[in-house]
Design an enzyme around this catalytic site. Structure first.
Site, PDB file in Angstrom:
ATOM      1  N   CYS A  84       0.822  -1.202   0.000  1.00  0.00           N
ATOM      2  CA  CYS A  84       0.000   0.000   0.000  1.00  0.00           C
ATOM      3  C   CYS A  84       0.861   1.259   0.000  1.00  0.00           C
ATOM      4  O   CYS A  84       1.285   1.729   1.064  1.00  0.00           O
ATOM      5  CB  CYS A  84      -0.934  -0.016   1.205  1.00  0.00           C
ATOM      6  SG  CYS A  84      -1.925   1.472   1.308  1.00  0.00           S
ATOM      7  N   CYS A  90      -0.550   4.121   2.038  1.00  0.00           N
ATOM      8  CA  CYS A  90      -0.403   4.027   3.498  1.00  0.00           C
ATOM      9  C   CYS A  90       1.035   4.291   3.921  1.00  0.00           C
ATOM     10  O   CYS A  90       1.277   4.935   4.938  1.00  0.00           O
ATOM     11  CB  CYS A  90      -0.740   2.624   4.006  1.00  0.00           C
ATOM     12  SG  CYS A  90      -2.133   1.850   3.248  1.00  0.00           S
ATOM     13  N   ASP A  91       2.001   3.768   3.171  1.00  0.00           N
ATOM     14  CA  ASP A  91       3.370   3.723   3.674  1.00  0.00           C
ATOM     15  C   ASP A  91       4.370   4.585   2.915  1.00  0.00           C
ATOM     16  O   ASP A  91       5.500   4.761   3.371  1.00  0.00           O
ATOM     17  CB  ASP A  91       3.859   2.261   3.667  1.00  0.00           C
ATOM     18  CG  ASP A  91       2.970   1.381   4.541  1.00  0.00           C
ATOM     19  OD1 ASP A  91       2.521   1.888   5.591  1.00  0.00           O
ATOM     20  OD2 ASP A  91       2.712   0.228   4.178  1.00  0.00           O
TER      21      ASP A  91
END
Ligand code: NDP
Length: 321
Positions: free
Chosen positions: A137, A140-141
């Site tokens: 992701c 997200c990261d």
């Protein structure tokens, strides 16, 4: 003995399909209970701009859109709960679903909206460094690797979208593509090719992610020339597609070879009456938020009709006694 609760309509999953089913089932007075699963909001919570969902003329961030869906379902009266379905027993009515390995819910109708999850390459180094620079992701990261060089594997719309997202954060994005062309839509491919800090490696496969405690580099192999290249990176993103979250129903519901739950065409009906499937867990073709939402609506309408018939039959039986 484990606690048991009886509901009319149980929905498992909280993406566009699950929440839409909850909105419709609430309005039909089915008093639905929805368990959100491991990733409340589903896959849209790990995406950025959604520009193709009608009704948002300026686009909307995926996580915000899912909060809007949840809010609307709650306002209609859906009972939305944190929890994960861990076991099912569909051998007799009412159907039973175990939640978090600790309580059982009995339901007249069950709506499965468990979606799909990211696929992995399944090489040892990828698994070992997962969470230490390996991620499925980017949204997200990616932030944790601001200013660094990163790699992404995949060549579909997800990989293209994530590569573009990363290109705004990271110094260089090394995009590893296993064929000599991308599967992504033309417009996304053009955007990728026109972005200066995305470097595409064609005909390339990941041999190993290098690093002891965190990602330090990736070794790729050109599948035409067998030439190996090692690229220093801080993070390795995997964006190679998804797998339906249907393991709970293996051997119980009819599925295709890839694990997508089969539904009767034009309906959300599975091979067990009163059990309905909607969204990505039963759709390997369209997989859009709007189609998932549409199929969630279908599932709630199918459940409403089914429960109506069930109650009618029960009343008739009671009258005969
Ligand atoms: P796709 O299945 O479309 O693409 C997966 C990609 O990963 C393919 O390029 C595939 O390569 C590659 N791949 C698969 N396995 C491996 C492997 N082991 N090693 C290397 N590469 C691998 O998945 P997506 O998640 O990209 O997209 C899913 C659906 O969602 C699509 O219909 C897409 O259009 C849609 N989508 C739409 C978006 C939008 O409209 N904004 C955004 C994101 C997704 P190969 O091509 O060689 O098979």
């Amino acid at each position: 003995m484990a606690e048991t609760e009886k509901v009319k309509c149980l929905i498992i999953g909280s993406g566009p399909a699950g929440y839409t089913a909850a909105i419709y089932a609430s309005r039909a007075n089915l008093h639905p209970v929805l368990y959100q699963g491991i990733q409340p909001g589903g896959q849209l919570t790990i995406t950025t701009d959604v520009e193709n969902y009608p009704g948002y003329p300026d686009g909307i961030m995926g996580p915000q859109m899912m909060l809007d869906f949840e809010k609307q379902a709650s306002r209609m009266g859906a009972d939305i709960r944190w929890g994960m379905a861990t076991k099912v027993d569909l051998s007799a009515k009412p159907y039973k679903v175990e939640i978090d390995e600790e309580k059982w819910i009995e339901a007249d109708a069950l709506i499965i909206a468990t979606g799909a999850s990211a696929k992995w390459l399944n090489i040892e180094s990828e698994q070992r460094l997962n969470g230490h620079g390996v991620s499925a992701c980017a949204v997200c990261d990616g932030f944790f690797f601001k200013g660094q060089e990163v790699a992404i594997v995949g060549a579909g719309d997800t990989a293209a979208e994530e590569a573009l997202y990363l290109s705004n954060l990271c110094s260089t994005v090394h995009m590893i593509v296993r064929r000599d062309e991308m599967r992504a839509s033309k417009i996304m491919q053009e955007r990728v090719m026109n972005t200066k800090n995305i470097k595409v490696y064609w005909n390339s496969e990941t041999k190993e992610v290098i690093g002891d405690k965190k990602v330090e580099a990736v070794t790729i192999t050109n599948n035409q020339t067998n030439e190996e290249t090692t690229i220093p990176i801080g993070a390795f993103f995997v964006a190679i597609g998804h797998k339906p979250n249907s393991d709970l129903f293996k051997g119980v519901l009819d599925m295709d070879d890839a694990g997508y739950i089969k539904t009767t065409p034009g309906t959300s009906k599975t091979n067990i009456e009163g059990v309905f499937a909607c969204g990505d867990v039963q759709d390997k073709i369209y997989r859009q938020a709007v189609t998932a939402a549409g199929s969630g609506c279908m599932a709630a309408l199918d459940a409403e009709r089914y429960i109506g018939e069930l109650e009618h039959a029960q009343q008739a039986q009671a009258a005969n006694h």
